[in-house]
Structure formats: structure tokens, C-alpha cells
Design a protein around this motif. Sequence first.
Motif, mmCIF file in Angstrom:
data_model
loop_
_atom_site.group_PDB
_atom_site.id
_atom_site.type_symbol
_atom_site.label_atom_id
_atom_site.label_comp_id
_atom_site.label_asym_id
_atom_site.label_seq_id
_atom_site.Cartn_x
_atom_site.Cartn_y
_atom_site.Cartn_z
ATOM 1 N N ILE A 127 0.826 -1.208 0.000
ATOM 2 C CA ILE A 127 0.000 0.000 0.000
ATOM 3 C C ILE A 127 0.858 1.254 0.000
ATOM 4 O O ILE A 127 1.823 1.363 0.767
ATOM 5 C CB ILE A 127 -0.941 0.007 1.216
ATOM 6 N N ASP A 128 0.496 2.195 -0.860
ATOM 7 C CA ASP A 128 1.120 3.519 -0.888
ATOM 8 C C ASP A 128 0.232 4.439 -0.063
ATOM 9 O O ASP A 128 -0.755 4.987 -0.550
ATOM 10 C CB ASP A 128 1.226 4.021 -2.335
ATOM 11 N N ARG A 129 0.569 4.576 1.223
ATOM 12 C CA ARG A 129 -0.297 5.312 2.147
ATOM 13 C C ARG A 129 -0.392 6.797 1.820
ATOM 14 O O ARG A 129 -1.281 7.485 2.300
ATOM 15 C CB ARG A 129 0.193 5.116 3.580
ATOM 16 N N GLY A 130 0.516 7.298 1.011
ATOM 17 C CA GLY A 130 0.468 8.714 0.663
ATOM 18 C C GLY A 130 -0.395 8.990 -0.548
ATOM 19 O O GLY A 130 -0.561 10.143 -0.955
ATOM 20 N N ASN A 131 -0.947 7.938 -1.154
ATOM 21 C CA ASN A 131 -1.746 8.090 -2.364
ATOM 22 C C ASN A 131 -3.119 7.461 -2.120
ATOM 23 O O ASN A 131 -3.252 6.240 -2.059
ATOM 24 C CB ASN A 131 -1.030 7.410 -3.539
ATOM 25 N N VAL A 132 -4.131 8.302 -1.984
ATOM 26 C CA VAL A 132 -5.485 7.838 -1.646
ATOM 27 C C VAL A 132 -6.045 6.909 -2.715
ATOM 28 O O VAL A 132 -6.624 5.858 -2.408
ATOM 29 C CB VAL A 132 -6.440 9.033 -1.438
ATOM 30 N N ARG A 133 -5.842 7.254 -3.999
ATOM 31 C CA ARG A 133 -6.395 6.445 -5.080
ATOM 32 C C ARG A 133 -5.752 5.056 -5.119
ATOM 33 O O ARG A 133 -6.433 4.038 -5.223
ATOM 34 C CB ARG A 133 -6.185 7.146 -6.425
ATOM 35 N N LYS A 134 -4.434 5.029 -4.988
ATOM 36 C CA LYS A 134 -3.731 3.740 -5.016
ATOM 37 C C LYS A 134 -4.042 2.900 -3.774
ATOM 38 O O LYS A 134 -4.099 1.678 -3.840
ATOM 39 C CB LYS A 134 -2.223 3.967 -5.144
ATOM 40 N N THR A 135 -4.253 3.579 -2.641
ATOM 41 C CA THR A 135 -4.620 2.852 -1.421
ATOM 42 C C THR A 135 -5.971 2.174 -1.602
ATOM 43 O O THR A 135 -6.158 1.018 -1.213
ATOM 44 C CB THR A 135 -4.673 3.807 -0.214
ATOM 45 N N ALA A 136 -6.923 2.898 -2.216
ATOM 46 C CA ALA A 136 -8.248 2.336 -2.470
ATOM 47 C C ALA A 136 -8.155 1.133 -3.399
ATOM 48 O O ALA A 136 -8.825 0.108 -3.202
ATOM 49 C CB ALA A 136 -9.164 3.404 -3.071
#
Length: 253
Positions: A127-136
Motif C-alpha cells: 500500500i502507498d499510504r500517501g496516495n489515496v487512489r492507489k490505497t483504495a
Amino acid sequence: MRKIFEFFYTLYFLIGAFVYIVIYGAIVLFVGFVIGLFNKEVSRKFVVKQIEIFGRMTFKLLGIKVHVFGKKPKIDENYIVVSNHQSALDIPLIIGFVEPVAFIAKKELGKVPGINWFLKYLRSVLIDRGNVRKTAMSLKEVIRKLNEGVHFVLFPEGTRSFDGKVLDFKNRSLEIAYKYKIKILPISIWGAHKVLRKKSLFIKRHPIYIKIHDLVDPNIFDSEKVLREYVKSVVSKGVEDFERGIWDEKGDN
């Protein structure tokens, strides 16, 4: 004198971990690659089994006795392992003595040679916690893999406990389990914080205790909060019993 012993004990562990993960791990991955040329599923099972063995060997090489109480369920249904978090050693502990589970890990781990391949074979999600779209998108991948039967582990406290006591579970930390009605396997760990404390680099010799509880069915709870509080109470009770030296069955390792 004790500090000197702890220094060399820790050095021994680091050297052993390097040899096992980097050198032996490279051999395992190579053999897995060769097997994968003929059958990818057999290859994955071979590597995952070696990862499980590594989890157990971590503590055998350290001379640390691990006492396991309870048995993991023998069911076809999927479940999420939910455990308290005492030490960085909780990960090999769960892999070796409970289940070779997948992890929801930071994307940075995917860049570490060797570790990234083991995460892949365990079918972990980065998970890339700094990127909302990628986290989703990553969470959707977690749900997809859960539906395919992959076991994940969650540490709802969100951080390691310094004194071993169970911290509050983060809000909505069990939302996936509740929303998608995936059963939970609560795990209580005691003693790992005495082996490797939070913010400490030194390893000490101390026995570790694990309690595998009964499965918890989210369907019988009215909300994620109620489910979360119940699971925390189960995990906390196990930790408190270990802390007081109370158990009702023989542990094996």
C-alpha cells in the motif's frame, strides 16, 4: 557483562538472518522458479512452506522456546488473523506457528531484495499510504484475494506495545472483516516484547506464548465497533492470562 552478551547475541541473530534470508532464501527462490516453469501453484506452495519453516527456525536459532496454545481451525472458509502487536518478531512468529499469512505492507518493502519476492509468494498487498487512489485500489485487491481464500493478518493496534499490554484497536480497523463477513481468528501474543522491545536493537532470551482462539463470526455483531471491542477483549484476556501465568492446556512448539 549482560550488555556484552546481548550485543553478541544480537549480532549472531543478524548474521544468521542474513545468511538464511539472503543466501538460503536465494536458493529457495531459484528452486521455486525452476518448479514454476512446470507448475506455478506447486512452486508457490513450496516457497510458502519454506517461509513457514523460516518462521519457526528464527526462534530455534535464537534458543527461544515458543509455547502455542490452541489449534488453528480446519475449515475451508477464509478468515483474517487478528493479533496484538508486541515486537518486530511477531511477523515470523505468526508465519511459523499460526499460519503463513499475507500482509498488508508499506510499498517500500516491495523494494527490498529477497523480501519483495517472499511477500509476492505470500500474496501480500503493498500500500502507498500517501496516495489515496492507489490505497483504495490496494484495498480492493485485498478483498479480491480474501475472496480467493488468501489469509491476511491484521495488527489493529497500529503500533507495537512497549510493555506488552494490548493497546486500543484503531477505529474501523476490522471494517473489512465486518463489511464482507469474513471470520476472524484472534491471536494473543505474550513475551515477544521482552525478546525485542520497541525502539531497542538488542535481542534478549525469553519464552514466548501464543494463544490461538476460536473463530469469531462477524454476522452475530451489530456493528464494526461492537465486533472490534469483542475481538480486543478476547485478545486482551489471553495476554492477561499469560502475563499472570495462567493457562488451561499444554502448549506445544
